[in-house]
Write a protein that holds these residues in place. Structure first.
Motif, PDB file in Angstrom:
ATOM      1  N   LEU A 186       0.824  -1.205   0.000  1.00  0.00           N
ATOM      2  CA  LEU A 186       0.000   0.000   0.000  1.00  0.00           C
ATOM      3  C   LEU A 186       0.864   1.263   0.000  1.00  0.00           C
ATOM      4  CD1 LEU A 186      -2.722  -1.216   2.497  1.00  0.00           C
ATOM      5  CD2 LEU A 186      -2.987  -0.861   0.039  1.00  0.00           C
ATOM      6  N   LYS A 187       2.056   1.181   0.575  1.00  0.00           N
ATOM      7  CA  LYS A 187       2.980   2.317   0.517  1.00  0.00           C
ATOM      8  C   LYS A 187       3.446   2.556  -0.925  1.00  0.00           C
ATOM      9  CE  LYS A 187       3.377   3.966   4.682  1.00  0.00           C
ATOM     10  NZ  LYS A 187       3.028   5.390   4.944  1.00  0.00           N
ATOM     11  N   LEU A 188       3.633   1.459  -1.647  1.00  0.00           N
ATOM     12  CA  LEU A 188       3.992   1.577  -3.059  1.00  0.00           C
ATOM     13  C   LEU A 188       2.858   2.248  -3.828  1.00  0.00           C
ATOM     14  CD1 LEU A 188       5.649   0.940  -5.603  1.00  0.00           C
ATOM     15  CD2 LEU A 188       4.637  -1.355  -5.592  1.00  0.00           C
ATOM     16  N   GLN A 189       1.630   1.820  -3.549  1.00  0.00           N
ATOM     17  CA  GLN A 189       0.482   2.437  -4.206  1.00  0.00           C
ATOM     18  C   GLN A 189       0.380   3.926  -3.865  1.00  0.00           C
ATOM     19  OE1 GLN A 189      -3.634   1.575  -2.870  1.00  0.00           O
ATOM     20  NE2 GLN A 189      -4.033   0.871  -4.959  1.00  0.00           N
ATOM     21  N   GLU A 190       0.609   4.259  -2.592  1.00  0.00           N
ATOM     22  CA  GLU A 190       0.558   5.661  -2.175  1.00  0.00           C
ATOM     23  C   GLU A 190       1.612   6.485  -2.916  1.00  0.00           C
ATOM     24  OE1 GLU A 190       1.065   8.452   1.842  1.00  0.00           O
ATOM     25  OE2 GLU A 190       1.445   6.286   1.949  1.00  0.00           O
ATOM     26  N   ALA A 191       2.801   5.926  -3.043  1.00  0.00           N
ATOM     27  CA  ALA A 191       3.872   6.640  -3.743  1.00  0.00           C
ATOM     28  C   ALA A 191       3.513   6.855  -5.212  1.00  0.00           C
ATOM     29  CB  ALA A 191       5.177   5.849  -3.628  1.00  0.00           C
ATOM     30  N   LYS A 192       2.951   5.831  -5.855  1.00  0.00           N
ATOM     31  CA  LYS A 192       2.563   5.959  -7.264  1.00  0.00           C
ATOM     32  C   LYS A 192       1.498   7.030  -7.443  1.00  0.00           C
ATOM     33  CE  LYS A 192       3.599   1.332  -9.051  1.00  0.00           C
ATOM     34  NZ  LYS A 192       3.027   0.104  -9.654  1.00  0.00           N
ATOM     35  N   LEU A 193       0.544   7.053  -6.515  1.00  0.00           N
ATOM     36  CA  LEU A 193      -0.533   8.045  -6.612  1.00  0.00           C
ATOM     37  C   LEU A 193       0.008   9.462  -6.435  1.00  0.00           C
ATOM     38  CD1 LEU A 193      -3.290   6.126  -4.617  1.00  0.00           C
ATOM     39  CD2 LEU A 193      -3.345   6.674  -7.065  1.00  0.00           C
ATOM     40  N   ASN A 194       0.922   9.643  -5.494  1.00  0.00           N
ATOM     41  CA  ASN A 194       1.530  10.964  -5.309  1.00  0.00           C
ATOM     42  C   ASN A 194       2.337  11.371  -6.539  1.00  0.00           C
ATOM     43  OD1 ASN A 194       1.213  12.338  -2.503  1.00  0.00           O
ATOM     44  ND2 ASN A 194       1.367  10.161  -2.025  1.00  0.00           N
ATOM     45  N   ALA A 195       3.007  10.389  -7.144  1.00  0.00           N
ATOM     46  CA  ALA A 195       3.770  10.696  -8.359  1.00  0.00           C
ATOM     47  C   ALA A 195       2.831  11.120  -9.490  1.00  0.00           C
ATOM     48  CB  ALA A 195       4.586   9.475  -8.777  1.00  0.00           C
ATOM     49  N   ARG A 196       1.685  10.454  -9.599  1.00  0.00           N
ATOM     50  CA  ARG A 196       0.715  10.831 -10.627  1.00  0.00           C
ATOM     51  C   ARG A 196       0.155  12.224 -10.366  1.00  0.00           C
ATOM     52  NH1 ARG A 196      -3.705   6.865 -12.972  1.00  0.00           N
ATOM     53  NH2 ARG A 196      -3.984   8.826 -14.118  1.00  0.00           N
ATOM     54  N   ASN A 197       0.140  12.603  -9.101  1.00  0.00           N
ATOM     55  CA  ASN A 197      -0.333  13.935  -8.729  1.00  0.00           C
ATOM     56  C   ASN A 197       0.753  14.993  -8.900  1.00  0.00           C
ATOM     57  OD1 ASN A 197      -2.962  14.486  -8.177  1.00  0.00           O
ATOM     58  ND2 ASN A 197      -2.777  14.445  -5.958  1.00  0.00           N
ATOM     59  N   GLY A 198       1.950  14.552  -9.289  1.00  0.00           N
ATOM     60  CA  GLY A 198       3.047  15.480  -9.502  1.00  0.00           C
ATOM     61  C   GLY A 198       3.886  15.755  -8.274  1.00  0.00           C
ATOM     62  N   ASP A 199       3.562  15.088  -7.144  1.00  0.00           N
ATOM     63  CA  ASP A 199       4.315  15.298  -5.904  1.00  0.00           C
ATOM     64  C   ASP A 199       5.442  14.263  -5.833  1.00  0.00           C
ATOM     65  OD1 ASP A 199       5.250  15.917  -3.412  1.00  0.00           O
ATOM     66  OD2 ASP A 199       3.286  15.923  -2.425  1.00  0.00           O
ATOM     67  N   TYR A 200       6.466  14.468  -6.649  1.00  0.00           N
ATOM     68  CA  TYR A 200       7.548  13.492  -6.753  1.00  0.00           C
ATOM     69  C   TYR A 200       8.401  13.429  -5.492  1.00  0.00           C
ATOM     70  CZ  TYR A 200       6.236  13.617 -11.661  1.00  0.00           C
ATOM     71  OH  TYR A 200       5.520  13.556 -12.830  1.00  0.00           O
ATOM     72  N   ASP A 201       8.565  14.551  -4.819  1.00  0.00           N
ATOM     73  CA  ASP A 201       9.368  14.546  -3.596  1.00  0.00           C
ATOM     74  C   ASP A 201       8.711  13.664  -2.530  1.00  0.00           C
ATOM     75  OD1 ASP A 201      11.661  16.154  -4.109  1.00  0.00           O
ATOM     76  OD2 ASP A 201      10.360  17.925  -4.149  1.00  0.00           O
ATOM     77  N   ARG A 202       7.406  13.798  -2.363  1.00  0.00           N
ATOM     78  CA  ARG A 202       6.703  12.961  -1.380  1.00  0.00           C
ATOM     79  C   ARG A 202       6.788  11.483  -1.775  1.00  0.00           C
ATOM     80  NH1 ARG A 202       3.967  12.339   2.860  1.00  0.00           N
ATOM     81  NH2 ARG A 202       2.089  11.049   3.048  1.00  0.00           N
ATOM     82  N   ALA A 203       6.596  11.214  -3.056  1.00  0.00           N
ATOM     83  CA  ALA A 203       6.687   9.833  -3.532  1.00  0.00           C
ATOM     84  C   ALA A 203       8.073   9.264  -3.246  1.00  0.00           C
ATOM     85  CB  ALA A 203       6.384   9.781  -5.022  1.00  0.00           C
ATOM     86  N   LYS A 204       9.101  10.072  -3.499  1.00  0.00           N
ATOM     87  CA  LYS A 204      10.488   9.635  -3.262  1.00  0.00           C
ATOM     88  C   LYS A 204      10.701   9.308  -1.780  1.00  0.00           C
ATOM     89  CE  LYS A 204      13.532  12.774  -2.706  1.00  0.00           C
ATOM     90  NZ  LYS A 204      14.441  13.933  -2.904  1.00  0.00           N
ATOM     91  N   ASN A 205      10.217  10.171  -0.895  1.00  0.00           N
ATOM     92  CA  ASN A 205      10.416   9.952   0.541  1.00  0.00           C
ATOM     93  C   ASN A 205       9.690   8.693   1.030  1.00  0.00           C
ATOM     94  OD1 ASN A 205      11.951  12.285   0.683  1.00  0.00           O
ATOM     95  ND2 ASN A 205      10.219  13.587   1.241  1.00  0.00           N
ATOM     96  N   ILE A 206       8.476   8.467   0.543  1.00  0.00           N
ATOM     97  CA  ILE A 206       7.713   7.266   0.929  1.00  0.00           C
ATOM     98  C   ILE A 206       8.471   6.019   0.517  1.00  0.00           C
ATOM     99  CG2 ILE A 206       5.615   5.923   0.458  1.00  0.00           C
ATOM    100  CD1 ILE A 206       4.147   8.630   0.125  1.00  0.00           C
ATOM    101  N   LEU A 207       8.961   6.000  -0.714  1.00  0.00           N
ATOM    102  CA  LEU A 207       9.645   4.820  -1.240  1.00  0.00           C
ATOM    103  C   LEU A 207      10.958   4.563  -0.509  1.00  0.00           C
ATOM    104  CD1 LEU A 207       8.934   5.507  -5.002  1.00  0.00           C
ATOM    105  CD2 LEU A 207       8.081   3.556  -3.701  1.00  0.00           C
ATOM    106  N   ARG A 208      11.746   5.615  -0.297  1.00  0.00           N
ATOM    107  CA  ARG A 208      13.034   5.433   0.374  1.00  0.00           C
ATOM    108  C   ARG A 208      12.850   4.922   1.802  1.00  0.00           C
ATOM    109  NH1 ARG A 208      16.541  10.597  -1.827  1.00  0.00           N
ATOM    110  NH2 ARG A 208      17.684   9.436  -3.419  1.00  0.00           N
ATOM    111  N   GLU A 209      11.833   5.432   2.477  1.00  0.00           N
ATOM    112  CA  GLU A 209      11.577   5.009   3.851  1.00  0.00           C
ATOM    113  C   GLU A 209      11.112   3.553   3.895  1.00  0.00           C
ATOM    114  OE1 GLU A 209       8.425   6.023   7.458  1.00  0.00           O
ATOM    115  OE2 GLU A 209       8.863   7.550   5.937  1.00  0.00           O
ATOM    116  N   THR A 210      10.222   3.185   2.988  1.00  0.00           N
ATOM    117  CA  THR A 210       9.637   1.846   3.021  1.00  0.00           C
ATOM    118  C   THR A 210      10.634   0.792   2.571  1.00  0.00           C
ATOM    119  OG1 THR A 210       7.518   2.884   2.458  1.00  0.00           O
ATOM    120  CG2 THR A 210       7.618   0.493   2.365  1.00  0.00           C
ATOM    121  N   ILE A 211      11.496   1.124   1.619  1.00  0.00           N
ATOM    122  CA  ILE A 211      12.492   0.162   1.134  1.00  0.00           C
ATOM    123  C   ILE A 211      13.404  -0.315   2.266  1.00  0.00           C
ATOM    124  CG2 ILE A 211      14.610   0.026  -0.264  1.00  0.00           C
ATOM    125  CD1 ILE A 211      13.092   1.612  -2.427  1.00  0.00           C
ATOM    126  N   GLN A 212      13.567   0.525   3.298  1.00  0.00           N
ATOM    127  CA  GLN A 212      14.449   0.177   4.415  1.00  0.00           C
ATOM    128  C   GLN A 212      13.769  -0.717   5.464  1.00  0.00           C
ATOM    129  OE1 GLN A 212      17.582   1.080   4.043  1.00  0.00           O
ATOM    130  NE2 GLN A 212      16.929   2.163   2.173  1.00  0.00           N
TER     131      GLN A 212
END
Length: 354
Positions: A186-212
């Motif tokens: 669901l974090k991946l889905q959230e990041a994709k949705l933020n990226a589609r909304n143009g909020d790439y910085d938020r998407a990047k932070n979600i992904l980097r945090e969750t990958i760890q």
């Protein structure tokens, strides 16, 4: 959510829940509390249960034709067994009989209106067949079925995203995370949705945090690395994006399923069609012999990001044109062709039989 791919017990469930298939939609034979009314007094409920387990095992192993026969056997014993109706519908969709399969899945809901497992199967099947509005309708119903139903918000988010209703998709994703805090997909889905909304910085932070996160499912981690690479590319961090893509590719190559993939399968199929469907053979079929009142299909072909979706949307505005997203229609034709004449590696022989 794909209808053509064979799903194994330990694969991630195609409904997007993040659970393994055997613990989610594949658990239908055990998950449901609904019981049909047996019309055969000589068959005990436990025997029907065993038949359901056997049918489910066949279906999840990809033996759809045999599983279909098993579900039909169950329904001769217990005509109102919703789980068997659902299983039959799922088999039919896999066998290329999508419309009939959806009819059966809808019938299962008539038999068991509040049976969440049956509802989720219908939602996924409708989504996969491009009936997103109807899938959305049933998703809204499912999320109202208590705490377990709330987990279906992940499917609701998929529908909203497909319909380009990103803010509503984000809200459904938020509710899905509350209901399924352990599911990192669901974090991946959230990041994709933020990226589609143009909020790439938020998407990047979600992904980097969750990958760890320790113990993250390797397949989800690989998907997250791929998405992170795309986000970094959008942020013009090209060097870092390249490194992330390379890391994702390396980790994907270690996946046992990827290692089993046969690179020659698709090229060999193309070669078989070129060899079998010769000009001489095709000339035997005269256009006048095949003429009917059906609309003539036109195929719009292009690489990803080449503008095919935009062109499809422009064409769709014309009142005399009906368009679709990418759908596996030719896969259905191929399966139906094999069903009619018998599957054979010699495509020319199959054409002659047709």
């Amino acid at each position: 959510m794909s209808s053509e791919k064979q799903i194994f017990r330990n694969d991630p469930c195609p409904c997007g829940s993040g659970n393994k298939y055997k613990r989610c939609c594949g658990n239908l034979a055990h998950h449901s509390g609904f019981r049909g009314v047996s019309e055969n007094a000589t068959t005990t409920p436990s025997q029907v249960e065993q038949l359901l387990v056997d049918a489910e095992r066949l279906r999840t192993a990809g033996n759809y034709e045999v599983a279909k026969q098993k579900y039909e056997e169950i329904l001769r014993i217990s005509t109102k067994e919703a789980r068997a109706v659902t299983g039959l519908g799922l088999c039919l969709t896999q066998l290329g009989q999508g419309d009939r399969g959806l009819e059966e899945l809808r019938r299962a809901i008539d038999l068991a209106p509040d049976e969440l497992a049956c509802l989720n199967h219908l939602i996924v099947a409708l989504f996969n067949h491009g009936k997103v509005e109807e899938s959305l309708k049933w998703s809204k119903r499912a999320v109202r079925l208590g705490p377990e139903g709330a987990k279906t918000n992940v499917l609701l988010a998929n529908c909203y995203e497909k319909l380009h209703r990103i803010e509503e998709a984000l809200e459904a994703n938020r509710l899905a995370q509350i209901a399924n805090p352990q599911i990192k997909y669901l974090k991946l889905q959230e990041a994709k949705l933020n990226a589609r909304n143009g909020d790439y910085d938020r998407a990047k932070n979600i992904l980097r945090e969750t990958i760890q996160v320790p113990g993250l499912d390797p397949e989800v981690r690989t998907q997250m690395l791929s998405e992170l690479g795309r986000v970094l590319d959008k942020l013009n961090n090209y060097g870092e994006a390249y490194d992330v893509f390379a890391q994702g590719g390396l980790e994907s190559s270690r996946n046992p399923k990827v290692q089993k993939f046969k690179l020659e399968t698709r090229p060999n199929l193309i070669k078989a069609y070129i060899k079998g469907l010769t000009e001489e053979r095709l000339k035997k079929w005269k256009p006048e012999d095949l003429k009917d009142d059906s609309w003539t299909p036109t195929f719009l072909v292009g690489f990803p990001r080449s503008g095919t979706t935009m062109t499809e949307q422009i064409l769709a505005t014309h009142s005399g044109i009906v368009t679709t997203d990418e759908q596996p229609y030719l896969e259905h034709v191929r399966y139906e062709w094999a069903r009619i004449v018998g599957a054979n590696p010699d495509i020319g022989w199959m054409a002659d039989q047709l």
